[in-house]
Every structure is written in C-alpha cells, then in structure tokens.
Design a protein around this motif. Sequence first.
Motif, PDB file in Angstrom:
ATOM      1  N   TYR A   1     -81.336 -18.564 -50.497  1.00  5.39           N
ATOM      2  CA  TYR A   1     -82.657 -18.242 -49.965  1.00  5.39           C
ATOM      3  C   TYR A   1     -83.641 -19.406 -50.141  1.00  5.39           C
ATOM      4  O   TYR A   1     -84.601 -19.539 -49.379  1.00  5.39           O
ATOM      5  CB  TYR A   1     -83.199 -16.992 -50.655  1.00  5.39           C
ATOM      6  CG  TYR A   1     -84.446 -16.414 -50.033  1.00  5.39           C
ATOM      7  CD1 TYR A   1     -84.448 -15.952 -48.728  1.00  5.39           C
ATOM      8  CD2 TYR A   1     -85.634 -16.330 -50.761  1.00  5.39           C
ATOM      9  CE1 TYR A   1     -85.594 -15.420 -48.156  1.00  5.39           C
ATOM     10  CE2 TYR A   1     -86.780 -15.799 -50.210  1.00  5.39           C
ATOM     11  CZ  TYR A   1     -86.753 -15.345 -48.901  1.00  5.39           C
ATOM     12  OH  TYR A   1     -87.890 -14.817 -48.336  1.00  5.39           O
TER      13      TYR A   1
ATOM     14  N   PHE B   1     -77.736 -15.409 -54.251  1.00  7.11           N
ATOM     15  CA  PHE B   1     -78.750 -15.162 -53.224  1.00  7.11           C
ATOM     16  C   PHE B   1     -79.895 -16.165 -53.350  1.00  7.11           C
ATOM     17  O   PHE B   1     -80.362 -16.716 -52.338  1.00  7.11           O
ATOM     18  CB  PHE B   1     -79.301 -13.746 -53.321  1.00  7.11           C
ATOM     19  CG  PHE B   1     -80.406 -13.482 -52.324  1.00  7.11           C
ATOM     20  CD1 PHE B   1     -80.109 -13.245 -50.996  1.00  7.11           C
ATOM     21  CD2 PHE B   1     -81.741 -13.514 -52.709  1.00  7.11           C
ATOM     22  CE1 PHE B   1     -81.114 -13.038 -50.059  1.00  7.11           C
ATOM     23  CE2 PHE B   1     -82.755 -13.306 -51.790  1.00  7.11           C
ATOM     24  CZ  PHE B   1     -82.440 -13.065 -50.458  1.00  7.11           C
ATOM     25  N   CYS B   2     -80.375 -16.391 -54.563  1.00  4.03           N
ATOM     26  CA  CYS B   2     -81.474 -17.343 -54.760  1.00  4.03           C
ATOM     27  C   CYS B   2     -81.118 -18.719 -54.203  1.00  4.03           C
ATOM     28  O   CYS B   2     -81.942 -19.361 -53.526  1.00  4.03           O
ATOM     29  CB  CYS B   2     -81.815 -17.460 -56.245  1.00  4.03           C
ATOM     30  SG  CYS B   2     -82.616 -16.012 -56.961  1.00  4.03           S
TER      31      CYS B   2
ATOM     32  N   ALA C   1     -78.352  -8.797 -47.999  1.00  2.00           N
ATOM     33  CA  ALA C   1     -78.407 -10.260 -48.098  1.00  2.00           C
ATOM     34  C   ALA C   1     -77.720 -10.906 -46.903  1.00  2.00           C
ATOM     35  O   ALA C   1     -78.240 -11.866 -46.313  1.00  2.00           O
ATOM     36  CB  ALA C   1     -77.749 -10.721 -49.398  1.00  2.00           C
TER      37      ALA C   1
ATOM     38  N   GLU D   1     -92.315 -15.602 -57.492  1.00  2.00           N
ATOM     39  CA  GLU D   1     -90.951 -15.771 -56.996  1.00  2.00           C
ATOM     40  C   GLU D   1     -90.298 -17.046 -57.534  1.00  2.00           C
ATOM     41  O   GLU D   1     -89.092 -17.052 -57.835  1.00  2.00           O
ATOM     42  CB  GLU D   1     -90.939 -15.732 -55.474  1.00  2.00           C
ATOM     43  CG  GLU D   1     -91.318 -14.350 -54.944  1.00  2.00           C
ATOM     44  CD  GLU D   1     -91.058 -14.174 -53.473  1.00  2.00           C
ATOM     45  OE1 GLU D   1     -90.591 -13.085 -53.094  1.00  2.00           O
ATOM     46  OE2 GLU D   1     -91.336 -15.118 -52.688  1.00  2.00           O
TER      47      GLU D   1
ATOM     48  N   CYS E   1     -79.497  -8.916 -52.642  1.00  2.00           N
ATOM     49  CA  CYS E   1     -80.945  -8.836 -52.785  1.00  2.00           C
ATOM     50  C   CYS E   1     -81.358  -7.383 -52.641  1.00  2.00           C
ATOM     51  O   CYS E   1     -80.591  -6.539 -52.196  1.00  2.00           O
ATOM     52  CB  CYS E   1     -81.659  -9.692 -51.737  1.00  2.00           C
ATOM     53  SG  CYS E   1     -81.529  -9.066 -50.048  1.00  2.00           S
TER      54      CYS E   1
ATOM     55  N   ALA F   1     -77.215 -12.323 -58.086  1.00  2.00           N
ATOM     56  CA  ALA F   1     -78.623 -12.656 -57.864  1.00  2.00           C
ATOM     57  C   ALA F   1     -78.804 -14.161 -57.695  1.00  2.00           C
ATOM     58  O   ALA F   1     -79.578 -14.627 -56.845  1.00  2.00           O
ATOM     59  CB  ALA F   1     -79.463 -12.144 -59.023  1.00  2.00           C
TER      60      ALA F   1
ATOM     61  N   PRO G   1     -87.742  -9.726 -51.253  1.00  2.00           N
ATOM     62  CA  PRO G   1     -86.284  -9.772 -51.445  1.00  2.00           C
ATOM     63  C   PRO G   1     -85.826 -10.289 -52.797  1.00  2.00           C
ATOM     64  O   PRO G   1     -84.655 -10.142 -53.129  1.00  2.00           O
ATOM     65  CB  PRO G   1     -85.817 -10.704 -50.318  1.00  2.00           C
ATOM     66  CG  PRO G   1     -87.005 -11.544 -49.982  1.00  2.00           C
ATOM     67  CD  PRO G   1     -88.195 -10.654 -50.189  1.00  2.00           C
ATOM     68  N   LEU G   2     -86.728 -10.864 -53.592  1.00  2.00           N
ATOM     69  CA  LEU G   2     -86.321 -11.345 -54.909  1.00  2.00           C
ATOM     70  C   LEU G   2     -86.464 -10.281 -55.996  1.00  2.00           C
ATOM     71  O   LEU G   2     -86.228 -10.568 -57.180  1.00  2.00           O
ATOM     72  CB  LEU G   2     -87.106 -12.601 -55.276  1.00  2.00           C
ATOM     73  CG  LEU G   2     -86.627 -13.844 -54.500  1.00  2.00           C
ATOM     74  CD1 LEU G   2     -87.593 -14.990 -54.637  1.00  2.00           C
ATOM     75  CD2 LEU G   2     -85.239 -14.261 -54.957  1.00  2.00           C
TER      76      LEU G   2
ATOM     77  N   ASN H   1     -85.327  -5.124 -51.907  1.00  2.00           N
ATOM     78  CA  ASN H   1     -86.775  -5.198 -51.772  1.00  2.00           C
ATOM     79  C   ASN H   1     -87.436  -4.167 -52.677  1.00  2.00           C
ATOM     80  O   ASN H   1     -86.790  -3.608 -53.555  1.00  2.00           O
ATOM     81  CB  ASN H   1     -87.154  -5.062 -50.309  1.00  2.00           C
ATOM     82  CG  ASN H   1     -86.811  -6.316 -49.519  1.00  2.00           C
ATOM     83  OD1 ASN H   1     -87.613  -7.216 -49.359  1.00  2.00           O
ATOM     84  ND2 ASN H   1     -85.559  -6.395 -49.053  1.00  2.00           N
TER      85      ASN H   1
END
Length: 734
Positions: free
Chosen positions: A471, A467-468, A401, A507, A411, A464, A435-436, A413
Amino acid sequence: MRVAAEDDMSKMTFSHPAKKWHEALPIGGGKTAVMVYGKRGGEKLDFNDATLWSGYPKDHDNAAARDALPRAREAAFAGKYAQANAIVQGEMYGDYTEAYMPLASVKMSISGDRSQKYRRTLDLDNGEIVVEDGGVRRAAYVSAKDGVAVYSIKGKDLKVRISAASKLKFERGARGGVFFVCGNAPDVALPNYLRTKLFPIRYNEGKAMAFALAVKAQSDGSVSVSPRGITVSGATYVDLIARTETGFRGYDKMPLTSRKEIAERAVNALQKSFDINAVRAEHNAEFSAMMNRQRLDVAEITDGADEIYAQARSGNADAQAVQLLYEYAKYLMLSGSRGGQPLNLQGQWNNSVRPPWSSNLTTNINFEMNYWAASACRLDESLRPFHAAAREIAERGKRTAKVNFGADGFCCNHNVDIWRDTSPVQGDPEYMYSPLCGAWIACEAFSHGLTSGGGEGADVIEGAARFCLDYLVEREGVLTVCPSVSPETKFECGGGRSAVGIGSAFELSVVRQTLTYCASATADMSLKSRCKQALQKLAPLEIKGGKLCEWSGGFDSAEKGHRHFSPLWGVYPGHVVERGSAEFDAAKALFDFRRANSSPGIGWSAAWAICLAGRFCDGAAADREIGSFTSRSLLPNFFGFHPPCYFQIDGNLGFAAGINETLVTSDGGVLTLLPALPKILPSGKMRGLAVNGMHISFAWKDGKVTEFEADKPVKVRRDNIAQGAKLINAEIAE
C-alpha cells in the motif's frame, strides 16, 4: 504484598432498584449477557447473546476501488485534496455492516416480605449480583462453564410468575417443563445514524439467524409451565436457569434460520437437573481466581455506589471511585469476553434493535481500546476472543486487500461486524475509509503477546506487514501513505475541507510499528529484509510550529480539540515515537494543544488522554483527564458515556489502561514507576501487573515507591523511588 480485604474493594452497592437500562447492572459469561434491574417485588432481566447479529455473510468488496486508487493518489499528490476526497467517497466504498441485536427480556413478579429493607449489590470479585428485598433474597450470575444464567430466589411462601418477550420477531412455547421464546434476527439492520432511510429494519429475505431463550425453574414449590410462562407457588426457593442459543455457525457460514431447531437446542440443554450450589460455588471460585491474578489497592470501598457516583459527578472523585472503576473494568472484560466473540462497542450488553453505531467492532480506536488493559491485568481468558477475531479479520481481509487494492496480505476498514466485513462502508472518507485499521489490530494483538510474554499475535502481523508494503507509495525518494486519512477528522484546503491527504501521522505510525514488529518476529528472511528496507525509506512525521502535524504538508485537523488522539498513536498505544526525540516533544505539544481546546464528556477520549498522560509523565494532565472522565463520562450504573446519551464500554476499559499507565510506563524495556501519579492516589499497592513479559508488584506512599518486586530482572529509573526502598530483582538504570 498484602492487599486490602476483597470485601473492602470489590462491591458496588445501591440502595434502590434500577428504573432504566442505564441503571441496571451487568452479568455475563462471555456468550450470554444479562442486565439485572433488581426491582422491588419483581425483576426484569434483559438478555443478550454475543452471537446474535442481523444479516448473514455478504461480499461488500469493490473491484472499482482498485482502478480508482491511482487517480486518488494522483489528485492528492497534485494538491487537489477535495478531488481525491471525492474519488474515495464516490468510487472506493462498500456497504454498511450489520448490527448487534437484543435477544429477549424476562419479567417476573415475586411475592414475599417487602418491608423497607432493600439493597442491590454487584460483587465484582465473584461475578454475582445480590438483591435483598425485605425477606426475599435474590442472586444472579452467568456460569461460563455451564453456559447458563442463574437467578436464585429465597424466602418464605414464595410465589413467582415469569413471562418473556423480544423486540425482534418472536413466538413463545413450552416443552419438557421448559418455557422458551424463539425468533429471528432481521436480514438487514441499518446504522442508527441513517435517520432518513426507509425500512431500516427488514425481515424480507428470511436468511438471518434464529435465536432462542429457554428458562426452567427448579423449586421446592409447585411449578407450572405453559407457552405463557412459568408460575411457581408455595416455595422457599426458586432457581431459574436460562440458556440462550442462536443460529450462528461461523463468520463465513450462512446461519441457521429455523426457530424450531434453535429452540430445541436451548430446551434440550436444560433437560437435566442442575446442582445450583455447585454451579454457583464453581462460578464464584473461577471468577475470583481470574480477578485476583492482579490487583490494584488504593482504597477501601466504604461508601455506597450512589454516594461515590454523586461525588464523582460533582467533580470530587476520590480514590474510592478509581478503585471501583478499575475493578469494574476488569469485571466487564471477564463478563463480556469469555467465549467466541470479542467485546463490541457496548461489550455484550445492548437493548436496542438499532444500537449506537450498530454496536459493531469499531476498529479506528474503540475495538482495540477495549483490550488495552487485558494483558497487563492478566485476563488471558478475555483476550482469546480478541485474538480469534483478529485471525478471522486477517483471513477475510485478504480478499478486500486483493480486490480493492491489488495488494498482498490483509486489510480492514473501521467498521467490522460478526461477519467480519473488512471493506469500507458508505459515506464520508473521514470514517468510511481506513484500510490500515487491520494493521492496527495486528499491532494490538502482537503487543499483547509482548506484554504477557506469550507470543500471541505473530500469526497476523505478517499479513498486515505485507499489505503495508504494497500500500505504501514512493514519492520524492521516501515511502508514504496515500490516500491517507486520520480517523474522523478533516483539514482545511483550498477553501474547503478534505479527509483525504498524504502521510497522516496516524497511518505512518501504524505502518512503522507494523513493519518493526514484523521485522523482529518473522522467520521469512525476504519479508524481514523488505520490512527493514521500507523502514529506512519511510517518511518521518512532520513538525510545524513545534507541534506534530496530523498530515504531511503541514496540515492539521480543522477541529483544534478533536476527540481522537490519532496523530499520537506512535506514543500510545504504539511504541515508535521514542522519548527524547524531536517527534516525542512535538507529540507532547500537540497533546497539550488538543487538550486545551477539547470539550470533555467523551469517555473513550478521556481514557486515551489518561494513557497518553502516563506516557508523557504528565501528572497534571492525568489529574485533569481522570476528573473529566469521572465527572462527565459515567452513567448511573458506572457504564462509560458517549454523547448524547449512549453507553460505550471502551471508556470503562480504557480507564483501567490509563490508571496502569500512570503507575508504570516502559521505554526500551526500562520501567518508570509512578510517571504520572494522580493526586487522589498518594499511596497504594499494585500486585501482579504484567509488563514486558514479567510480573511486577510495588507499593507507594506519599508519591514515592517504597517497595518493588519483579519475577525477572528488570531495570527501573530512579525517578519517584523513595530513599531506602526495598527493590527485588530490580536494577536502577543510570
């Protein structure tokens, strides 16, 4: 509530031995896994160890991806999707994951009465295979408690010869009355789909883990042990006890490479006398207790497995097939996922040095699907490796990340191995860039905590969510995902195709679910506030022509019947597309469209469709997809099938989740019973199913619920409840 006698619903019986791996039967104790062939006058046992993988910890993170990210976004926002796709593919990649390895094969000859009588039975209830070969009876199981595989042989004047070999680099030896095979995994094992790569299997670095298989014989006969194998003669019983060991020390540690050291560890573990009767009794009791916490009873198994398989393949599966497949799924979860490692693409059973898709943890559906039914079926032990892996992925994914995206949290993949590589692989963005998937894993972990009531998964959902939040990107007053993919598909754009777009339904739904879960669970008030604010600004899913769009901008998959149901993630396995909403109706329209244009035969895809049929309360769809699965997606040993010729365990395990969903689904804490009851299951019983932190039991006859009981107060819809039905701890929702 009474269920059928266990002997009537838990045995898979064959009238002939296995000739091929896809006909052999699996046993396992989480770490050690074995395929048992049940040959006449002999045996073949293919051993796996859940920790035996190629390679060692490597850093595939790519700092250049962080600089490429804004340019990919700029291109996508300008409608230059092919350019965005090229940037992601050319500048934001990492490297391939490693592969799950086969350990060794044991072959034996067994003398004795070989009359025409033969039967091979897998007892799903107690985790044991029994082979009756004339006057010789053999039994095989793996004791998780003792960490050994046992193969017991009984007969008159037995003579047994045993040898072993590995497909990896290996040698044989003997010490202290124990025969062993030891060797090393490859330093590199490239994916099987890279067909033109030179030297796809390499041992050139000497950094990969060592492994060993040790075997001893306990017998009343004469036992001889040498580096060539074991010979037993003049016996009435022979108990073979096997132990697997590897040099794995942790996902972030270099493995042990010394064959001698690992072989000594395996041999030393067998330097005691085993009370086989006690080992077997304890294994059977423990396994049966776990299987019996929850039960489905829709049929007595009166036919042999061959007959059930043939009927299913002909398109005429009956309740026996559903009963057998449901219990088989539970059996596979307990046999393959009790120990340190979670189920991979093939569970823990693999016979190839280059297995399909490296037999890794494929996190854009397959890894999560492996566990969809686990908490509902109350297989708590099988979920422990999943939760442990989720925490390891969250820890390793912090670096990806930060390095690849300049983001907080974690994150990963779509390909993860035992070394918990979380960066993209090389190749097309439709599969390399996702990446999600880390957020999906976090949602999966959290949802199991909700189902069981145990609260698991809260430790990864915050990472998580962080990161969201970083992102997401704002565009025209809303937050969206860009670059955005939908697993393994593309859309038409400007005369070409791109996997990279803006705000895929998949996503956006994963983000919506992640932020919702985090806002409900976190004690960090600042993070809670950020999640709630982001949810208010998050882009809605787009609808065009009455159907849900796969990407924002009205884009749909170029393949009308694509095998992935990713745009419907918010319906299942997520819970963020609510029944009665326009999004839900549009999702149902897309579901119908995709199924109408699909080609059956992929086990996990059919299983996902069964789950969705339950959520959509569509019995006709459930019937069709169950028929597709049973007629097109099974191998002769009832393993799930993926074209052209691969075993994937996700289909087996997703099937059980699908049956659960056709029998009970939940919206906002309110249960709908028999929402998509398959026609082949007009009557039956469910006992001890976990739903929303409670345990429920119910029975139905002629498509109507006749009795229902919950261990906590719950609301149920009136649909499909017979007049005068006995309801305990249940209130009808008006």
